[in-house]
Design a protein around this motif. Structure first.
Motif, PDB file in Angstrom:
ATOM      1  N   ARG A   1       0.843  -1.197   0.000  1.00  0.00           N
ATOM      2  CA  ARG A   1       0.000   0.000   0.000  1.00  0.00           C
ATOM      3  C   ARG A   1       0.875   1.243   0.000  1.00  0.00           C
ATOM      4  O   ARG A   1       1.139   1.847   1.029  1.00  0.00           O
ATOM      5  CB  ARG A   1      -0.955  -0.019   1.194  1.00  0.00           C
TER       6      ARG A   1
ATOM      7  N   HIS B   1       0.793   0.492  10.506  1.00  0.00           N
ATOM      8  CA  HIS B   1       0.882   0.538   9.051  1.00  0.00           C
ATOM      9  C   HIS B   1       2.253   0.150   8.506  1.00  0.00           C
ATOM     10  O   HIS B   1       3.276   0.595   9.017  1.00  0.00           O
ATOM     11  CB  HIS B   1       0.514   1.929   8.527  1.00  0.00           C
TER      12      HIS B   1
ATOM     13  N   MET C   1      -1.850 -10.070   4.071  1.00  0.00           N
ATOM     14  CA  MET C   1      -3.258 -10.036   4.439  1.00  0.00           C
ATOM     15  C   MET C   1      -3.816 -11.464   4.427  1.00  0.00           C
ATOM     16  O   MET C   1      -3.786 -12.142   3.403  1.00  0.00           O
ATOM     17  CB  MET C   1      -4.044  -9.148   3.472  1.00  0.00           C
TER      18      MET C   1
ATOM     19  N   GLU D   1     -16.072  -4.425  10.663  1.00  0.00           N
ATOM     20  CA  GLU D   1     -14.662  -4.507  11.029  1.00  0.00           C
ATOM     21  C   GLU D   1     -14.526  -4.889  12.506  1.00  0.00           C
ATOM     22  O   GLU D   1     -15.355  -4.517  13.328  1.00  0.00           O
ATOM     23  CB  GLU D   1     -13.962  -3.167  10.782  1.00  0.00           C
TER      24      GLU D   1
ATOM     25  N   GLU E   1      -7.740  -1.757  14.237  1.00  0.00           N
ATOM     26  CA  GLU E   1      -8.546  -2.606  13.359  1.00  0.00           C
ATOM     27  C   GLU E   1      -7.734  -3.835  12.996  1.00  0.00           C
ATOM     28  O   GLU E   1      -6.627  -3.710  12.462  1.00  0.00           O
ATOM     29  CB  GLU E   1      -8.900  -1.813  12.095  1.00  0.00           C
ATOM     30  N   ILE E   2      -8.269  -5.012  13.298  1.00  0.00           N
ATOM     31  CA  ILE E   2      -7.521  -6.211  12.918  1.00  0.00           C
ATOM     32  C   ILE E   2      -8.129  -6.939  11.718  1.00  0.00           C
ATOM     33  O   ILE E   2      -7.426  -7.498  10.909  1.00  0.00           O
ATOM     34  CB  ILE E   2      -7.323  -7.194  14.107  1.00  0.00           C
TER      35      ILE E   2
ATOM     36  N   ASN F   1     -11.232  -7.036   8.616  1.00  0.00           N
ATOM     37  CA  ASN F   1     -12.299  -6.399   7.858  1.00  0.00           C
ATOM     38  C   ASN F   1     -13.061  -7.469   7.085  1.00  0.00           C
ATOM     39  O   ASN F   1     -12.461  -8.220   6.329  1.00  0.00           O
ATOM     40  CB  ASN F   1     -11.689  -5.374   6.898  1.00  0.00           C
TER      41      ASN F   1
ATOM     42  N   GLY G   1     -10.217  -9.593   5.197  1.00  0.00           N
ATOM     43  CA  GLY G   1      -8.787  -9.311   5.248  1.00  0.00           C
ATOM     44  C   GLY G   1      -8.364  -9.014   6.667  1.00  0.00           C
ATOM     45  O   GLY G   1      -8.973  -8.193   7.357  1.00  0.00           O
ATOM     46  N   MET G   2      -7.352  -9.745   7.115  1.00  0.00           N
ATOM     47  CA  MET G   2      -6.803  -9.490   8.449  1.00  0.00           C
ATOM     48  C   MET G   2      -5.291  -9.340   8.300  1.00  0.00           C
ATOM     49  O   MET G   2      -4.626 -10.197   7.718  1.00  0.00           O
ATOM     50  CB  MET G   2      -7.131 -10.649   9.396  1.00  0.00           C
ATOM     51  N   GLY G   3      -4.756  -8.258   8.829  1.00  0.00           N
ATOM     52  CA  GLY G   3      -3.314  -8.022   8.730  1.00  0.00           C
ATOM     53  C   GLY G   3      -2.570  -9.028   9.606  1.00  0.00           C
ATOM     54  O   GLY G   3      -2.778  -9.064  10.813  1.00  0.00           O
TER      55      GLY G   3
END
Ligand code: ATP
Ligand code: MG
Ligand code: MG
Ligand code: MG
Length: 474
Positions: free
Chosen positions: A68, A85, A91, A182, A208-209, A211, A236-238
């Motif tokens: 990103r 970030h 993801m 989320e 936020e973990i 979405n 999607g989860m980081g």
């Protein structure tokens, strides 16, 4: 749990629920000119969501490489400043192509996060958001899962709202999209920040973990939303964010993988403390740069290659700030390959190439970096007010190869802003000159511009919606 173990635990969980494990796709989207880099797990399934392509499964799970930096989801300027970030991250995702929808998607996510045989997270630390008008999702969370109403927040399209959240997910200006829900983790009162939807949410307390997107529409270029053939699910989860939660640390930069990279960067830079923000930038950027090169992106002055160049130059500048006097960034490749080569063998086979390209870029930029910084210091010494003049930004870009975001990065560290308008004007002047030059065959230098033989005009490009002049620093 180590980062690599968590990645596997996620894929195994969804495999048990009938999902096909699909490998990550390249960071360079295949045949999708609307997308700069792969920015989410769903990208490789875009045509499946749109009903243009059939697969032999209706449920899939992936750990997807994402970048990103530039494009619709651009986090480049967040890196170094937030705990959550990265430019490159993985993801984790589960997908339903016209198979299950809201109820199962929410249940899967909750079971994975809180199930005793799974991650076993304490329920009271989790907050959720739903799309403002999505009563169905609200009721599933509240009545079926049992999340108290105070921890379920309705969030809309963020049109002019004072907070950052936006519960309508879209991949880009066109393509599959839909309302989402989320899941946030509360890292506790020691960290600054407010719950999602509050004006303080941009802090790092509530992170936020995950979405979960209910894919329902295909957005057209004119904004019209056509319904998708079958309602689907994209989540999607980081990986780094959920690893931080599991490892009991608040920042992504404190997880095993990032700590190892920070340590390697510190060693290369002569023992800089691993808590330095600039070191975080360097440790972050090696991942995006190395993975982009492994996926075939080459530094250049346009498009994807220019974004790569900008990231490398940003890393070089932060290294310089930490005292590097010669190329150092390329030397981090080895540590990265040791840490992530098992999961991504392509890194191993590309190691030599990555090192070579990074070294070349660093050497090239080193020629102008010091002079550019000196010029900037001189200008700043005389600065009245807090805005860096457009001429300075332009000269830094044009003569010294400082992409504008790099100058902005320096400005931000000192509480200064950029005169973008003045910069655009300076750019426009050069453009006029170049046009004149090509029309009348006048030599640029003879036209009175300060090129000093250092740059060469090679055309125009479009980056992030701005037209920029292309020059090559020689
Ligand atoms: P944020 O609001 O924190 O910027 P987002 O809403 O932009 O995140 P999504 O587009 O929903 O993120 O992506 C899905 C998940 O990917 C997020 O919930 C988060 O866990 C992770 N993620 C998103 N951006 C990043 C990033 N730059 N670095 C690391 N993880 C990220
Ligand atoms: Mg974001
Ligand atoms: Mg978000
Ligand atoms: Mg999100």
């Amino acid at each position: 749990m180590k980062t690599a173990e968590l990645r596997q635990a996620f894929l195994d969980f969804f495999k048990k629920q009938g999902h096909a494990i699909v490998p990550s796709s390249s960071l360079v989207p295949a045949d999708d000119p609307t997308l700069l880099f792969t920015n989410a797990g769903m990208n490789q399934f875009k045509d499946v969501f749109l009903g243009r392509e059939d697969r032999d499964y209706t449920r899939a799970t992936t750990s997807q490489k994402c970048v990103r930096a530039g494009g619709k989801h651009n986090d480049l300027e967040n890196v170094g400043y937030t705990a959550r970030h990265h430019t490159f991250f993985e993801m984790l995702g589960n997908f339903s192509f016209g198979d299950y929808f809201k109820r199962e998607a929410i249940n899967f996510a909750w079971t994975f996060l809180t199930g005793k045989e799974n991650l076993g997270l304490p329920e009271e630390k989790l907050w959720v958001t739903v799309y403002a008008s999505d009563d169905e999702a609200f009721d599933i969370w509240n009545q079926e899962i049992g999340v108290p109403a105070e921890r379920i927040i309705r969030i809309g399209d963020n049109k002019g709202a004072p907070y950052a959240s936006d519960n309508f997910w879209q991949m880009g200006d066109t393509g599959p999209c839909g309302p989402c829900t989320e899941i946030f983790y509360d890292h506790g009162p020691d960290v600054a920040g407010g719950p999602p939807g509050s004006p303080e949410e941009d802090g790092d307390r509530y992170i936020e973990i995950w979405n979960v997107v209910f894919m329902q529409y295909n957005r057209q270029a004119d904004g019209e939303m056509l319904p998708l053939p079958k309602p689907s699910v994209d989540t999607g989860m980081g990986l780094e964010r959920i690893t931080a939660v599991l490892q009991g640390v608040h920042s992504n930069y404190e997880i095993d993988l990032m700590q190892a990279l920070l340590k390697a960067a510190s060693d290369i830079l002569g023992g800089v403390p691993t808590t330095e923000a600039s070191l975080r930038v360097v440790a972050d950027h090696i991942r995006s740069c190395a993975f982009l090169i492994a996926d075939g992106v080459m530094p250049s002055n346009e498009g994807r290659g220019f974004v790569l160049r900008r990231i490398i130059r940003r890393a070089a500048r932060h290294g310089n700030k930490l005292g590097a006097t010669k190329p150092f960034f390329y030397r981090l490749t080895n540590a990265l390959v040791e840490l992530m080569g098992d999961a991504y063998p392509q890194l191993v086979s590309s190691q030599k190439q990555i090192e070579k390209i990074l070294l070349q870029e660093e050497e090239q930029f080193a020629k102008t970096l010091d002079n550019g910084l000196r010029l900037l210091e001189q200008d700043l010494a005389q600065l009245k007010g807090t805005e860096i003049p457009g001429e300075t930004i332009f000269t830094l870009y044009d003569t010294y190869g400082f992409p504008v975001d790099l100058t902005n990065d320096i400005a931000r560290e000192r509480g200064l802003t950029l005169d973008y308008e003045g910069y655009e004007k300076a750019m426009e002047r050069q453009r006029e000159m170049a046009r004149g030059a090509s029309k009348f065959g006048i030599d640029y230098n003879a036209a009175g511009m300060k090129f000093e033989g250092k740059t060469e005009f090679t055309g125009y490009e479009h980056i992030d919606g701005h037209e920029k002049i292309r020059t090559v620093v020689v």
